[in-house]
Design a protein around this motif. Structure first.
Motif, PDB file in Angstrom:
ATOM      1  N   LEU A 183      33.371  60.885  33.510  1.00  0.00           N
ATOM      2  CA  LEU A 183      33.905  60.054  34.681  1.00  0.00           C
ATOM      3  C   LEU A 183      32.724  59.263  35.481  1.00  0.00           C
ATOM      4  O   LEU A 183      33.095  58.299  36.126  1.00  0.00           O
ATOM      5  N   LEU A 184      31.682  60.205  35.678  1.00  0.00           N
ATOM      6  CA  LEU A 184      30.587  59.424  36.127  1.00  0.00           C
ATOM      7  C   LEU A 184      30.206  58.040  35.544  1.00  0.00           C
ATOM      8  O   LEU A 184      29.998  57.168  36.153  1.00  0.00           O
ATOM      9  N   THR A 185      30.242  58.193  34.153  1.00  0.00           N
ATOM     10  CA  THR A 185      29.763  56.858  33.454  1.00  0.00           C
ATOM     11  C   THR A 185      30.801  55.735  33.553  1.00  0.00           C
ATOM     12  O   THR A 185      30.449  54.594  33.704  1.00  0.00           O
ATOM     13  N   LEU A 186      32.210  56.415  33.512  1.00  0.00           N
ATOM     14  CA  LEU A 186      33.173  55.155  33.801  1.00  0.00           C
ATOM     15  C   LEU A 186      33.164  54.667  35.143  1.00  0.00           C
ATOM     16  O   LEU A 186      33.468  53.551  35.075  1.00  0.00           O
ATOM     17  N   TYR A 187      32.694  55.336  36.167  1.00  0.00           N
ATOM     18  CA  TYR A 187      32.812  54.902  37.448  1.00  0.00           C
ATOM     19  C   TYR A 187      31.709  53.632  37.434  1.00  0.00           C
ATOM     20  O   TYR A 187      32.090  52.716  38.105  1.00  0.00           O
ATOM     21  N   PHE A 188      30.499  54.047  37.000  1.00  0.00           N
ATOM     22  CA  PHE A 188      29.633  52.897  37.217  1.00  0.00           C
ATOM     23  C   PHE A 188      29.811  51.696  36.154  1.00  0.00           C
ATOM     24  O   PHE A 188      29.387  50.362  36.431  1.00  0.00           O
ATOM     25  N   ALA A 189      30.595  52.123  35.152  1.00  0.00           N
ATOM     26  CA  ALA A 189      30.878  51.027  34.098  1.00  0.00           C
ATOM     27  C   ALA A 189      31.988  50.149  34.788  1.00  0.00           C
ATOM     28  O   ALA A 189      32.419  49.010  34.155  1.00  0.00           O
ATOM     29  N   SER A 190      32.777  50.700  35.842  1.00  0.00           N
ATOM     30  CA  SER A 190      34.001  50.101  36.285  1.00  0.00           C
ATOM     31  C   SER A 190      33.668  48.760  37.028  1.00  0.00           C
ATOM     32  O   SER A 190      34.457  48.030  37.090  1.00  0.00           O
ATOM     33  N   GLY A 191      32.237  48.543  37.261  1.00  0.00           N
ATOM     34  CA  GLY A 191      32.006  47.328  37.723  1.00  0.00           C
ATOM     35  C   GLY A 191      32.465  46.136  36.930  1.00  0.00           C
ATOM     36  O   GLY A 191      32.555  45.030  37.407  1.00  0.00           O
ATOM     37  N   LEU A 192      32.428  46.521  35.574  1.00  0.00           N
ATOM     38  CA  LEU A 192      33.009  45.439  34.535  1.00  0.00           C
ATOM     39  C   LEU A 192      34.353  45.044  34.924  1.00  0.00           C
ATOM     40  O   LEU A 192      34.904  43.764  34.716  1.00  0.00           O
ATOM     41  N   PHE A 193      35.298  45.941  35.496  1.00  0.00           N
ATOM     42  CA  PHE A 193      36.554  45.608  35.768  1.00  0.00           C
ATOM     43  C   PHE A 193      36.730  44.346  36.847  1.00  0.00           C
ATOM     44  O   PHE A 193      37.295  43.415  36.892  1.00  0.00           O
ATOM     45  N   ALA A 194      35.695  44.630  38.014  1.00  0.00           N
ATOM     46  CA  ALA A 194      35.603  43.589  38.925  1.00  0.00           C
ATOM     47  C   ALA A 194      35.144  42.335  38.543  1.00  0.00           C
ATOM     48  O   ALA A 194      35.744  41.228  38.893  1.00  0.00           O
ATOM     49  N   GLN A 195      34.042  42.545  37.832  1.00  0.00           N
ATOM     50  CA  GLN A 195      33.923  41.032  37.162  1.00  0.00           C
ATOM     51  C   GLN A 195      34.910  40.273  36.266  1.00  0.00           C
ATOM     52  O   GLN A 195      34.989  39.086  36.556  1.00  0.00           O
ATOM     53  N   THR A 196      35.776  41.114  35.543  1.00  0.00           N
ATOM     54  CA  THR A 196      36.499  40.486  34.695  1.00  0.00           C
ATOM     55  C   THR A 196      37.634  39.916  35.720  1.00  0.00           C
ATOM     56  O   THR A 196      38.044  38.802  35.468  1.00  0.00           O
ATOM     57  N   TYR A 197      38.195  40.580  36.710  1.00  0.00           N
ATOM     58  CA  TYR A 197      39.332  40.090  37.748  1.00  0.00           C
ATOM     59  C   TYR A 197      38.609  38.956  38.356  1.00  0.00           C
ATOM     60  O   TYR A 197      39.443  38.310  38.763  1.00  0.00           O
ATOM     61  N   ASP A 198      37.343  39.027  38.530  1.00  0.00           N
ATOM     62  CA  ASP A 198      36.819  37.994  39.482  1.00  0.00           C
ATOM     63  C   ASP A 198      36.992  36.554  38.579  1.00  0.00           C
ATOM     64  O   ASP A 198      37.315  35.512  39.146  1.00  0.00           O
ATOM     65  N   GLN A 199      36.570  36.651  37.262  1.00  0.00           N
ATOM     66  CA  GLN A 199      36.791  35.375  36.550  1.00  0.00           C
ATOM     67  C   GLN A 199      38.285  34.898  36.380  1.00  0.00           C
ATOM     68  O   GLN A 199      38.637  33.909  36.059  1.00  0.00           O
ATOM     69  N   ILE A 200      39.226  35.993  35.978  1.00  0.00           N
ATOM     70  CA  ILE A 200      40.376  35.581  36.020  1.00  0.00           C
ATOM     71  C   ILE A 200      41.006  35.091  37.358  1.00  0.00           C
ATOM     72  O   ILE A 200      41.793  33.886  37.163  1.00  0.00           O
ATOM     73  N   LEU A 201      40.713  35.636  38.371  1.00  0.00           N
ATOM     74  CA  LEU A 201      41.116  34.961  39.587  1.00  0.00           C
ATOM     75  C   LEU A 201      40.562  33.488  39.820  1.00  0.00           C
ATOM     76  O   LEU A 201      41.511  32.749  40.439  1.00  0.00           O
ATOM     77  N   TYR A 202      39.305  33.405  39.515  1.00  0.00           N
ATOM     78  CA  TYR A 202      38.865  31.995  39.500  1.00  0.00           C
ATOM     79  C   TYR A 202      39.478  31.072  38.596  1.00  0.00           C
ATOM     80  O   TYR A 202      39.657  29.894  39.034  1.00  0.00           O
ATOM     81  N   SER A 203      39.887  31.579  37.535  1.00  0.00           N
ATOM     82  CA  SER A 203      40.538  30.502  36.640  1.00  0.00           C
ATOM     83  C   SER A 203      42.126  30.232  37.031  1.00  0.00           C
ATOM     84  O   SER A 203      42.466  28.972  36.880  1.00  0.00           O
ATOM     85  N   LEU A 204      42.715  31.301  37.798  1.00  0.00           N
ATOM     86  CA  LEU A 204      43.978  30.871  38.231  1.00  0.00           C
ATOM     87  C   LEU A 204      43.897  29.896  39.473  1.00  0.00           C
ATOM     88  O   LEU A 204      44.589  29.253  39.515  1.00  0.00           O
ATOM     89  N   ARG A 205      42.846  30.037  40.320  1.00  0.00           N
ATOM     90  CA  ARG A 205      42.441  28.910  41.180  1.00  0.00           C
ATOM     91  C   ARG A 205      42.224  27.726  40.605  1.00  0.00           C
ATOM     92  O   ARG A 205      42.708  26.764  41.376  1.00  0.00           O
ATOM     93  N   SER A 206      41.543  27.572  39.569  1.00  0.00           N
ATOM     94  CA  SER A 206      41.375  26.524  39.097  1.00  0.00           C
ATOM     95  C   SER A 206      42.524  25.880  38.479  1.00  0.00           C
ATOM     96  O   SER A 206      42.572  24.587  38.298  1.00  0.00           O
ATOM     97  N   PHE A 207      43.548  26.488  38.205  1.00  0.00           N
ATOM     98  CA  PHE A 207      44.845  25.812  37.688  1.00  0.00           C
ATOM     99  C   PHE A 207      45.856  25.484  38.980  1.00  0.00           C
ATOM    100  O   PHE A 207      46.948  25.250  38.583  1.00  0.00           O
ATOM    101  N   GLY A 208      45.386  25.717  40.164  1.00  0.00           N
ATOM    102  CA  GLY A 208      46.005  25.300  41.370  1.00  0.00           C
ATOM    103  C   GLY A 208      46.914  26.581  41.839  1.00  0.00           C
ATOM    104  O   GLY A 208      47.611  26.086  42.925  1.00  0.00           O
ATOM    105  N   VAL A 209      46.778  27.879  41.320  1.00  0.00           N
ATOM    106  CA  VAL A 209      47.345  28.884  42.195  1.00  0.00           C
ATOM    107  C   VAL A 209      46.696  29.029  43.473  1.00  0.00           C
ATOM    108  O   VAL A 209      45.671  29.111  43.646  1.00  0.00           O
ATOM    109  N   PRO A 210      47.537  29.073  44.562  1.00  0.00           N
ATOM    110  CA  PRO A 210      47.169  29.073  45.916  1.00  0.00           C
ATOM    111  C   PRO A 210      46.367  30.458  46.311  1.00  0.00           C
ATOM    112  O   PRO A 210      47.234  31.236  46.993  1.00  0.00           O
TER     113      PRO A 210
END
Length: 306
Positions: free
Chosen positions: A82-109
């Protein structure tokens, strides 16, 4: 509760001279916390006298869980995963950050505040899902009604524990915060805003973004952190350590989880307090509700200015 949180009783003079402007007043929430502690000590004394039992030490206290010591290797492994997963969970934030930027580039408000709110919410829910999966697969029946890891019963009469525990938490937190401001240099507090602070002070305010921003810190986080730290970590540590040391270590881990230097001491004190409240009340719903109320006060207090 907003009144008790924001209002205070002013002293005619500064009780302890200092340059930080401390000890000029005491909040009504702190007064309520002191009264809650006095009421609990009185209640506990009467209860023990009626039962004919002497005042017990923390080591003799009955705990609301029953974890066999034969699980010692298992709980150690699960805690490390669980400790390892918590520190690795920062990758989730980076992944979702890129997904959301991609959606914004396609015109999603998606404005910047909504972007951050969705990123925090989705990465947090991913961490909760993975954590729950590990606990349920590695520790069978952890979330079942027959679970011996923790007790949580909404049918029990636990509201007085919530009210008293909340105000007692306010008092000890305020005391710890005063100590914090005395022992830490003022430069430590500059720019220490955190994710919730950024959600509350956006460049482009949005009600929808604030609603999404509320879910993670005020609903899912209180449930998950109580399950993780008081439901799993505290009993797991008790397999390895005496109760008082289990409470101490669990509070430190709870504070480290929030990754804030200036908030380390106050958050550790909250972790110790909520662990003790859980042990005394015997119901994890108590600390879940207190935790939810606490985070909601911080979030809604900053959002609505109460």
């Amino acid at each position: 509760m907003a009144v008790l949180t924001k209002r205070s009783l002013a002293f005619p003079f500064q009780l302890i001279p200092n340059d930080q402007g401390l000890f000029l007043q005491v909040g009504y929430d702190s007064i309520a916390g002191m009264m809650s502690l006095a009421a609990f000590l009185r209640f506990d004394s009467v209860r023990r006298r009626r039962r004919g039992t002497p005042s017990s030490t923390v080591e003799e206290q009955q705990v609301p869980w029953s974890v066999p010591r034969k699980l010692k290797p298992k709980v150690t492994t699960v805690a490390l995963v669980l400790l390892t997963l918590y520190f690795a969970s920062g990758l989730f934030a980076q992944t979702y950050d890129q997904i959301l930027y991609s959606l914004r580039s396609f015109g999603v408000p998606i404005n910047p505040q909504l972007h951050m709110s969705l990123q925090v919410l989705m990465s947090h829910l991913s961490w909760v899902f993975m954590g729950c999966k590990i606990l349920s697969t590695q520790l069978p029946k952890f979330f079942s009604k027959e679970s011996t890891w923790y007790r949580s019963d909404r049918r029990e009469y636990w509201m007085w524990w919530v009210v008293g525990g909340y105000f007692f938490s306010s008092w000890v937190f305020n005391v710890a915060d005063c100590v914090n401001q005395i022992i830490l240099p003022e430069a430590f507090f500059a720019g220490d805003e955190g994710v919730v602070g950024k959600l509350l002070n956006p460049e482009t305010p949005s009600i929808i973004a604030s609603i999404f921003g509320y879910i993670a810190p005020c609903i899912s986080a209180p449930w998950w952190e109580e399950v993780l730290y008081r439901g799993f970590m505290l009993p797991a540590l008790h397999v390895l350590l005496p109760l008082r040391w289990s409470i101490l270590v669990s509070g430190i881990i709870f504070s480290l989880h929030h990754l804030t230097c200036t908030g380390f001491l106050p958050l550790a004190v909250l972790g110790w307090t909520w662990a003790k409240v859980y042990v005394e009340s015997g119901n994890l719903w108590t600390t879940m509700v207190i935790h939810g109320m606490w985070n909601s006060r911080v979030f809604l207090g900053g959002w609505m200015g109460i």
